[in-house]
Design an enzyme around this catalytic site. Structure first.
Site, PDB file in Angstrom:
ATOM      1  CG  ASP A 175      33.645  36.248  42.125  1.00 58.04           C
ATOM      2  OD1 ASP A 175      32.621  36.890  42.442  1.00 58.04           O
ATOM      3  OD2 ASP A 175      34.747  36.778  41.915  1.00 58.04           O
ATOM      4  CG  ASP A 229      39.362  36.770  41.889  1.00 59.82           C
ATOM      5  OD1 ASP A 229      38.138  36.938  42.070  1.00 59.82           O
ATOM      6  OD2 ASP A 229      40.106  37.657  41.456  1.00 59.82           O
ATOM      7  CG  ASP A 273      34.771  35.043  45.631  1.00 56.97           C
ATOM      8  OD1 ASP A 273      35.616  35.596  44.928  1.00 56.97           O
ATOM      9  OD2 ASP A 273      33.549  35.207  45.519  1.00 56.97           O
TER      10      ASP A 273
END
Length: 793
Positions: free
Chosen positions: A480, A675, A679
Site C-alpha cells: 500500500d 496499514d 487494506d
C-alpha cells in the site's frame, strides 16, 4: 499480471478423530471421515462407550473457562488422552490440550462441575495439574532429580554388567566366582527397579495412551522394547540360564529420558518470548486518588484511572501521559533499543520502562487489552497452532511407528531362525529403537517455535508458525502507498473554498465528518482544523466508503456532506465547478493529494495534502529486489498520482483501485504490506499479510504478521528469517530420514546392539535440537544491531 486461477485440486478433508488432513479419507456408516484405518477403528471403539447422558445436558449459557497447567505429558498422545477423558467428564462442553504449551483449556458448565473437580479428573489419569491461582509444579527440576538418581543406578548396572561380560569373554568364569556373579545379577535386578518406576512408568503410560489413540509412537516402541528386555531378564534369572539384559533395559530408558529432558529445555526456550513479555507487566500500580497515591493490584485497575509511575519503574497499563515528561525504553515491544521521549498527550504502553521522568498517565487499556497483552495472546495462539508442514510430519511419524513394529517383527522372526529367540529379541529391540521417529517429530516444530521467538525479539509478531512457511514461498510483494511507503502523518498544504462559506466554516463541516474516520488523510485534516482553532460538531450520521471517501450529516444542515475522491463526487451526483476542477488538476500536477468536499448538489471546496516517501523506503525496496522478489504498489490514488509515484519509487504502481480490485491483483504466493482500513480485504486475501503497527485494528486483525515498529527495514530481514527457518527444517527432516534408513538397515543386519541404537537415537535428537537452536543466533536486522551497539549502557 496474471491473476491466480481457482484451484481444481481435490480438497483436503479433516479427520473426525485426530484433526489431520487427508486427500483420501476413509468413512464409516455415519459418514464421518478419517485419515487412516487406526482412527476409524478407535472412533468405533469410542462410540461403543459414549459419554454419560448427564454430560449432554451441559448448558452453554452457564459456560465458564479454565486453563490448567499440566505436567508429566511425554507426547501428543498424552495430550489427546487428557482431552478425550475431559470431554467425557460430566459438565464439560469442550476441552483442548496442548502438549507444546503443557496446558489444557476447558469450557464447562459451572452448575455441573468446577475447576477443582476437573483438576482431580486429570490427576486420576496420572498427570499433575494445577489451577491458575496455584503455583505450578516444577516438572523440570523434579525430572532432573529423578534423572540424576536413576543415572547412578544405571551406572551401577553398566559397571556390573560390563564386568560380567568381560569375565565371560576372556574365559575367566570359574565355579568359585559363580555365587558372586549370582549376587551381582540380583543387585542389577534390584537397582533396575527404581529406574523402571521413576523413569519407565511415564513412558509406559505414554505408550498405553498412544495405543488407546490408535497411533502408536516412540513411547509405544520404547515400552515394548525395554519391558520385553526386562521381562526376559527376570525369566532367565529365575530359571538360571540365558542372558540378562537389565543394564540394556535401564540404559535405554535413561537415554530416552535424557532425550526427553533435552526436549523440555527446547520447549522452555521456545516459549521464552511469551514468558518474558508477561513477566514484564508489574503486579502492582500506584493509583492517584484525592487522598494521594494508593498501591493496588494491577488486576484491580480499570480504564480511566490515573496511575503514577516513577523513574526506573515499568508502566502497568496502556495510557496517555497526563503529567510529566521523560525517556521511555520500548524495546520489549518494538525491539527499538534507543529510548523514546514522551510528554503530555503521548501514548504509553504497558511493560515499557520509565527511564528518567516522573509520569502520571490515564489508563486506556488494562490487562489483556494492552498492547503487551495482545502480543502475548498472539504469540500464545501461534505456539498452539500447527502448520501444514507439521501436520504432514505428524502423519508421516504416525505411519513410521507401525512400519517400525512390522520391521521389528520381521527381524525377530528372521533372527529367531538363525540365532534363537534371545538373538531375535535383541535385534528386534535394536530395530524398534533406531526406527523411532523421535528426531522427525522434533525437526519441524522446534525450529518454527524458535524462529517465532526470534521474530518477536526484532519487533515482528507472527500470528501463526504457518506464516513462516508461506513467507518462505513468497515470490511477489505488493505495498500500500499511504502510510506504508510514505511517511505519516500527512500534512494539509492548502485549502480552497468555492462557496459563500469562509475557510473556517468549510473546515468545520469537513473536519467534523472526518473526525469519525481512522484514515490517515482524515486525521491530517482534523489536526489541521484543530490547529486553526476550528470548533468541531458531532455528526448525526457517518458512513465510510472504502477507496472512495466518507459521507455524513450534521445538525442544522439539510443535505449530507460528501468527502473523498473525484469519482466519489460523481457517484454521489455532485456537480464539479470548472474552477474547482482546474484547481484540483494544478495541485495534482504538483504532486499533492486532493480531497474534494461537497453538499447540496455540488462540490464546495478542496483540501490539498502533501506526503513524503519514507526515508528507508527505497533502500528496503532495493533489498527486496536483491532477494529476487517482484515488487508492486496497489493504491486508491488517482492515475496521475500513481504515475508520479511510479517514477519516484522505480517499481510498478497500480492506481485508482477499490479494495476488491486490490484483491484481484494479488497473484499466487504474493505478500501484501499495508496499514489502512482499505487494506483489510487485501491483507486477508494475500498469501501473507503484513501490517504496520500504527495501522487500524481491522488491518491488524486481517494480517498474518504485525510489524511493531513504524519501520519497513525489518521486512527484508523477515524474509531472510523465513527462508533460513525452512532451510533448517529441510536439513533436520533430511537428517532424520537418512538416519532412520541407515540405522534400520544396520539393525536388521544384526550389526547394532540395543544400547548403541538407543544412543544413536538420542544423538540424532541432539543433532536436530542443536541445529534448531541455531535459530536463537540468527542475526537481528542490521539497523537494530547497530542501534544496540550505539545505545549507552
Amino acid at each position: 499480471m496474471q491473476l491466480a486461477k481457482p484451484s481444481t485440486a481435490q480438497p483436503f478433508t479433516t479427520c473426525s478423530l485426530c484433526g489431520l488432513t487427508t486427500l483420501h479419507p476413509l468413512t464409516n456408516q455415519q459418514g464421518d471421515a478419517f485419515c487412516c484405518p487406526s482412527c476409524k477403528e478407535v472412533a468405533a471403539l469410542l462410540a461403543e462407550s459414549p459419554a454419560p447422558a448427564v454430560a449432554a445436558t451441559a448448558n452453554e449459557a452457564n459456560a465458564q473457562n479454565v486453563t490448567l497447567t499440566l505436567n508429566g505429558m511425554w507426547c501428543s498422545s498424552c495430550a489427546w488422552l487428557v482431552s478425550e477423558q475431559l470431554k467425557r467428564s460430566t459438565g464439560v462442553l469442550q476441552a483442548e490440550t496442548s502438549f507444546i504449551q503443557g496446558q489444557t483449556n476447558i469450557t464447562f458448565d459451572d452448575t455441573l462441575t468446577n475447576p477443582k473437580a476437573l483438576k482431580r479428573r486429570v490427576r486420576s489419569l496420572g498427570y499433575k495439574a494445577t489451577l491458575p491461582d496455584e503455583k505450578p509444579y516444577d516438572e523440570e527440576d523434579a525430572f532432573l532429580t529423578r534423572l540424576l538418581v536413576c543415572g547412578i543406578m544405571v551406572l551401577h548396572d553398566m559397571v556390573v554388567g560390563g564386568g560380567i561380560y568381560i569375565r565371560d569373554i576372556f574365559g575367566w568364569a570359574t565355579p568359585e566366582s559363580q555365587p558372586l556373579v549370582d549376587f551381582f545379577q540380583v543387585m542389577m535386578l534390584l537397582s533396575s527397579i527404581p529406574v523402571l518406576i521413576l523413569l519407565g512408568l511415564p513412558i509406559l503410560r505414554a505408550g498405553f495412551a498412544s495405543l488407546l489413540r490408535g497411533q502408536p509412537n516412540l513411547h509405544t516402541l520404547i515400552m515394548i522394547g525395554t519391558f520385553s528386555a526386562f521381562g526376559l531378564s527376570v525369566r532367565n534369572l529365575i530359571i538360571g540360564h540365558g542372558g540378562l539384559y537389565f543394564d540394556t533395559a535401564t540404559m535405554l530408558i535413561f537415554l530416552v529420558s535424557v532425550g526427553r529432558w533435552l526436549e523440555m529445555q527446547a520447549h522452555k526456550a521456545s516459549g521464552q518470548a511469551v514468558t518474558k513479555l508477561l513477566e514484564q507487566i508489574p503486579e502492582t500500580a500506584a493509583v492517584v486518588t484525592d487522598q494521594g497515591a494508593e498501591l493496588v493490584s494491577v488486576a484491580a485497575l480499570k480504564p480511566g484511572m490515573r496511575v503514577r509511575v516513577r523513574p526506573g519503574e515499568r508502566f502497568p497499563v496502556d495510557g496517555l501521559v497526563a503529567l510529566g515528561a521523560g525517556d521511555v525504553d520500548e524495546s520489549l515491544l518494538t525491539g527499538e533499543p534507543k529510548p523514546i521521549a514522551h510528554r503530555e498527550g503521548d501514548a504509553i504502553k504497558a511493560g515499557t520502562i520509565n527511564l528518567d521522568g516522573s509520569f502520571e498517565i490515564i489508563a486506556t487499556a488494562v490487562g489483556e487489552a494492552t498492547v503487551a497483552g495482545q502480543i502475548g495472546r498472539l504469540l500464545h495462539e501461534a505456539l498452539w497452532a500447527r502448520s501444514p508442514l507439521e501436520r504432514t510430519v505428524d502423519k508421516l511419524s504416525a505411519w513410521m511407528t507401525p512400519i517400525a513394529l512390522a520391521l521389528a517383527a520381521i527381524a525377530f522372526l528372521s533372527w529367531n531362525q538363525v540365532g534363537g529367540s534371545e538373538k531375535g529379541l535383541i535385534v528386534a529391540l535394536s530395530v524398534l529403537l533406531i526406527a523411532c521417529p523421535c528426531a522427525l517429530g522434533l525437526a519441524t516444530p522446534l525450529t518454527l517455535w524458535l524462529a517465532l521467538e526470534r521474530a518477536a525479539e526484532a519487533g515482528v509478531i507472527l500470528r501463526s508458525v504457518a506464516a513462516l512457511e508461506r513467507l518462505a514461498k513468497v515470490k511477489q510483494i505488493f505495498f500500500d502507498k499511504t502510510g506504508t511507503l510514505t511517511q505519516l502523518p500527512m500534512k494539509v498544504q492548502e485549502v480552497s473554498v468555492h462557496d459563500a462559506l469562509d475557510e473556517a466554516q468549510f473546515l468545520t463541516r469537513v473536519a467534523s465528518i472526518e473526525n469519525e474516520s481512522e484514515h490517515p488523510l482524515a486525521r491530517a485534516i482534523v489536526e489541521y482544523a484543530k490547529a486553526k482553532q476550528v470548533e468541531l460538531m458531532k455528526p448525526e450520521t457517518f458512513k465510510a466508503v472504502p477507496a472512495f471517501g466518507v459521507v455524513g450529516s450534521l445538525p442544522n444542515l439539510n443535505s449530507q456532506v460528501v468527502i473523498g475522491s473525484a469519482r466519489f463526487m460523481s457517484a454521489e451526483g455532485l456537480a464539479m465547478p470548472e474552477k474547482i476542477g482546474q484547481q484540483a488538476e494544478a495541485w495534482k500536477e504538483a504532486g499533492r493529494v486532493v480531497i474534494y468536499a461537497g453538499w447540496a448538489g455540488r462540490v464546495r471546496g478542496l483540501v490539498a495534502l502533501g506526503e513524503t516517501i519514507r526515508e528507508e523506503a527505497k533502500e528496503v525496496l532495493n533489498q527486496l529486489q536483491l532477494r529476487d522478489l517482484k515488487l508492486g504498489v496497489l493504491t486508491g490514488d488517482e492515475l496521475q498520482a500513481g504515475e508520479r509515484w511510479q517514477k519516484t519509487l522505480g517499481i510498478p504502481v497500480q492506481a485508482g483501485l477499490t479494495p476488491d480490485e486490490k484483491m484481484k491483483r494479488l497473484a499466487e504466493n504474493a505478500a501484501m504490506v499495508g496499514d489502512g482500513i482499505n487494506d483489510g480485504p487485501a491483507l486477508a486475501a494475500a498469501t501473507v499479510g503484513l501490517a504496520l503497527h500504527h495501522g487500524t485494528h481491522v488491518a491488524r486483525a486481517a494480517s498474518d504478521v504485525v510489524l511493531m515498529r513504524d519501520d519497513l527495514r525489518v521486512t527484508p530481514w523477515l524474509f531472510d528469517l523465513a527462508r533460513a527457518t525452512m532451510k533448517r527444517v529441510r536439513q533436520n527432516l533430511g537428517w532424520a530420514v537418512i538416519y532412520n534408513l541407515l540405522g534400520v538397515g544396520l539393525a536388521m543386519a544384526g550389526l547394532l546392539q540395543p544400547v548403541f541404537a538407543a544412543l544413536a537415537m538420542v544423538m540424532s535428537s541432539v543433532f536436530v535440537t542443536s541445529n534448531a537452536m541455531k535459530m536463537n543466533k540468527f542475526p537481528l536486522p542490521a539497523h537494530l544491531a547497530l542501534e544496540e551497539e550505539s545505545t549507552p549502557g
